[in-house]
Design a protein around this motif. Structure first.
Motif, mmCIF file in Angstrom:
data_model
loop_
_atom_site.group_PDB
_atom_site.id
_atom_site.type_symbol
_atom_site.label_atom_id
_atom_site.label_comp_id
_atom_site.label_asym_id
_atom_site.label_seq_id
_atom_site.Cartn_x
_atom_site.Cartn_y
_atom_site.Cartn_z
ATOM 1 N N TYR A 52 -12.966 -9.285 -0.696
ATOM 2 C CA TYR A 52 -12.841 -8.963 -2.111
ATOM 3 C C TYR A 52 -13.269 -10.192 -2.912
ATOM 4 C CZ TYR A 52 -10.021 -5.024 -0.552
ATOM 5 O OH TYR A 52 -9.581 -3.883 0.071
ATOM 6 N N THR A 53 -14.199 -9.981 -3.840
ATOM 7 C CA THR A 53 -14.695 -11.093 -4.650
ATOM 8 C C THR A 53 -14.480 -10.814 -6.134
ATOM 9 O OG1 THR A 53 -16.924 -10.166 -4.756
ATOM 10 C CG2 THR A 53 -16.472 -11.703 -2.956
ATOM 11 N N ASP A 54 -14.405 -11.895 -6.900
ATOM 12 C CA ASP A 54 -14.312 -11.803 -8.345
ATOM 13 C C ASP A 54 -15.133 -12.950 -8.909
ATOM 14 O OD1 ASP A 54 -13.664 -11.291 -10.968
ATOM 15 O OD2 ASP A 54 -11.596 -12.005 -10.805
ATOM 16 N N SER A 55 -16.132 -12.634 -9.702
ATOM 17 C CA SER A 55 -17.034 -13.631 -10.301
ATOM 18 C C SER A 55 -17.669 -14.521 -9.223
ATOM 19 C CB SER A 55 -16.277 -14.496 -11.317
ATOM 20 O OG SER A 55 -15.680 -13.695 -12.305
ATOM 21 N N GLY A 56 -18.010 -13.926 -8.116
ATOM 22 C CA GLY A 56 -18.690 -14.654 -7.042
ATOM 23 C C GLY A 56 -17.769 -15.446 -6.130
ATOM 24 N N LEU A 57 -16.464 -15.457 -6.402
ATOM 25 C CA LEU A 57 -15.511 -16.187 -5.575
ATOM 26 C C LEU A 57 -14.717 -15.209 -4.695
ATOM 27 C CD1 LEU A 57 -14.072 -18.642 -8.255
ATOM 28 C CD2 LEU A 57 -15.777 -19.156 -6.495
ATOM 29 N N ILE A 58 -14.518 -15.581 -3.448
ATOM 30 C CA ILE A 58 -13.721 -14.744 -2.555
ATOM 31 C C ILE A 58 -12.256 -14.855 -2.949
ATOM 32 C CG2 ILE A 58 -12.923 -14.424 -0.182
ATOM 33 C CD1 ILE A 58 -15.678 -15.223 0.773
ATOM 34 N N LYS A 59 -11.619 -13.720 -3.210
ATOM 35 C CA LYS A 59 -10.210 -13.677 -3.591
ATOM 36 C C LYS A 59 -9.324 -13.237 -2.429
ATOM 37 C CE LYS A 59 -10.506 -14.960 -7.828
ATOM 38 N NZ LYS A 59 -9.851 -16.151 -8.307
ATOM 39 N N ASP A 90 -6.251 -18.452 -4.027
ATOM 40 C CA ASP A 90 -5.988 -18.612 -5.453
ATOM 41 C C ASP A 90 -7.154 -19.360 -6.103
ATOM 42 O OD1 ASP A 90 -5.645 -21.330 -4.926
ATOM 43 O OD2 ASP A 90 -3.497 -21.338 -5.352
ATOM 44 N N ASP A 91 -7.029 -19.703 -7.376
ATOM 45 C CA ASP A 91 -8.109 -20.367 -8.114
ATOM 46 C C ASP A 91 -8.406 -21.770 -7.606
ATOM 47 O OD1 ASP A 91 -8.375 -18.112 -9.697
ATOM 48 O OD2 ASP A 91 -6.960 -18.851 -11.201
ATOM 49 N N LYS A 92 -7.451 -22.374 -6.901
ATOM 50 C CA LYS A 92 -7.653 -23.716 -6.358
ATOM 51 C C LYS A 92 -7.974 -23.688 -4.864
ATOM 52 C CE LYS A 92 -4.569 -25.574 -9.820
ATOM 53 N NZ LYS A 92 -3.259 -26.112 -10.111
ATOM 54 N N ALA A 93 -8.341 -22.533 -4.364
ATOM 55 C CA ALA A 93 -8.716 -22.307 -2.970
ATOM 56 C C ALA A 93 -7.560 -22.474 -1.984
ATOM 57 C CB ALA A 93 -9.901 -23.173 -2.559
ATOM 58 N N LYS A 94 -6.320 -22.438 -2.483
ATOM 59 C CA LYS A 94 -5.163 -22.445 -1.586
ATOM 60 C C LYS A 94 -5.014 -21.036 -1.015
ATOM 61 C CE LYS A 94 -2.338 -26.159 -3.384
ATOM 62 N NZ LYS A 94 -1.016 -26.526 -3.892
ATOM 63 N N THR A 95 -4.567 -20.973 0.233
ATOM 64 C CA THR A 95 -4.498 -19.679 0.904
ATOM 65 C C THR A 95 -3.053 -19.232 1.149
ATOM 66 O OG1 THR A 95 -4.589 -20.677 3.101
ATOM 67 C CG2 THR A 95 -6.687 -20.033 2.097
ATOM 68 N N THR A 96 -2.900 -17.935 1.203
ATOM 69 C CA THR A 96 -1.665 -17.284 1.629
ATOM 70 C C THR A 96 -2.093 -16.204 2.619
ATOM 71 O OG1 THR A 96 -0.615 -17.656 -0.511
ATOM 72 C CG2 THR A 96 0.345 -15.955 0.898
ATOM 73 N N ARG A 97 -1.438 -16.202 3.784
ATOM 74 C CA ARG A 97 -1.807 -15.241 4.832
ATOM 75 C C ARG A 97 -0.689 -14.221 4.995
ATOM 76 N NH1 ARG A 97 -2.808 -16.268 11.143
ATOM 77 N NH2 ARG A 97 -3.732 -14.249 11.601
ATOM 78 N N ILE A 98 -1.071 -12.945 5.038
ATOM 79 C CA ILE A 98 -0.134 -11.836 5.161
ATOM 80 C C ILE A 98 -0.509 -11.025 6.397
ATOM 81 C CG2 ILE A 98 0.796 -9.766 4.062
ATOM 82 C CD1 ILE A 98 -0.294 -10.994 1.381
ATOM 83 N N THR A 99 0.488 -10.766 7.258
ATOM 84 C CA THR A 99 0.258 -9.917 8.431
ATOM 85 C C THR A 99 1.372 -8.880 8.526
ATOM 86 O OG1 THR A 99 1.440 -11.430 9.896
ATOM 87 C CG2 THR A 99 -0.943 -11.702 9.755
ATOM 88 N N SER A 100 1.037 -7.714 9.063
ATOM 89 C CA SER A 100 2.032 -6.674 9.330
ATOM 90 C C SER A 100 1.478 -5.729 10.391
ATOM 91 C CB SER A 100 2.383 -5.899 8.058
ATOM 92 O OG SER A 100 1.308 -5.086 7.650
ATOM 93 N N ASN A 101 2.370 -4.992 11.034
ATOM 94 C CA ASN A 101 1.961 -4.049 12.079
ATOM 95 C C ASN A 101 1.435 -2.735 11.512
ATOM 96 O OD1 ASN A 101 2.767 -5.896 13.978
ATOM 97 N ND2 ASN A 101 4.710 -4.898 14.403
ATOM 98 N N TYR A 102 1.739 -2.459 10.242
ATOM 99 C CA TYR A 102 1.326 -1.211 9.598
ATOM 100 C C TYR A 102 1.242 -1.474 8.105
ATOM 101 C CZ TYR A 102 1.642 3.544 7.720
ATOM 102 O OH TYR A 102 1.405 4.695 7.022
ATOM 103 N N ALA A 103 0.314 -0.795 7.436
ATOM 104 C CA ALA A 103 0.213 -0.926 5.975
ATOM 105 C C ALA A 103 -0.385 0.347 5.390
ATOM 106 C CB ALA A 103 -0.653 -2.124 5.597
ATOM 107 N N VAL A 104 0.031 0.651 4.167
ATOM 108 C CA VAL A 104 -0.562 1.768 3.426
ATOM 109 C C VAL A 104 -0.646 1.343 1.963
ATOM 110 C CG1 VAL A 104 1.653 2.965 3.134
ATOM 111 C CG2 VAL A 104 -0.464 4.261 2.957
#
Length: 184
Positions: A52-59, A90-104
């Motif tokens: 997913y990108t916004d203004s050419g940056l990967i979000k 985020d805007d400063k390129a800091k990452t947050t990682r989310i994992t789960s066994n199921y999603a909707v």
């Protein structure tokens, strides 16, 4: 003679009735199928890697081994029956990682339902673990009423019920236990 005609008439009527009764197949299953609409996905994808990108940056980058798209139903949604692995930037390129066994993900409400060994880890060392967590995409807000474990540099806390911002800057937790270091 009249008696013989009477028996012939009864015999003919009986033969016709038996033919109609046993000759017609039961179409009950076919009639049921007419009113049944099958619940099948519009799209089915294996080994998904969405950026997913916004203004050419990967979000965000979403990786999943299975994605099912149900956009033609009354309440459209996208299902990830084998789980997800999402990295948010985020805007400063800091990452947050989310994992789960199921999603909707529900299109109309913008709510994502994460289930089964849900884990969120920020680049700053904060981590939340729970069995179910919701994400409100519009407000960028996570919440659950399930038991959770929250770990950061100050310590570990457990509780039941928590809601927090996407960047962990605002955290509201309920029924907490654990040891947390304070700045005194």
């Amino acid at each position: 003679m009249i008696l013989s005609k009477k028996y012939k008439t009864i015999s003919v009527v009986m033969v016709l009735a038996m033919t109609l009764f046993f000759g017609c197949e039961s179409n009950f299953k076919e009639v049921q199928k007419i009113n049944f609409s099958e619940f099948t996905p519009n799209g089915d994808a294996d080994n998904v890697n969405l950026k997913y990108t916004d203004s050419g940056l990967i979000k965000a980058i979403l990786v999943s081994s299975k994605m099912l798209d149900y956009t033609s139903v009354d309440f459209p949604f996208t299902e990830f029956p084998k789980g997800i692995d999402v990295t948010l930037y985020d805007d400063k390129a800091k990452t947050t990682r989310i994992t789960s066994n199921y999603a909707v993900s529900y299109k109309i409400t913008g709510i994502i339902d994460l289930r089964g060994k849900v884990k969120i880890a920020s680049q700053d060392g904060q981590m939340l673990e729970t069995e179910q967590l919701y994400f409100d995409q519009k407000n960028e807000w996570f919440f659950t009423e399930k038991k959770f474990k929250f770990t950061d540099l100050k310590g570990v806390s457990n509780g039941q019920g928590i809601d927090f911002s996407k960047d962990f800057k605002v955290i509201n937790s309920q029924r907490i236990t654990g040891e947390v270091e304070t700045a005194e």
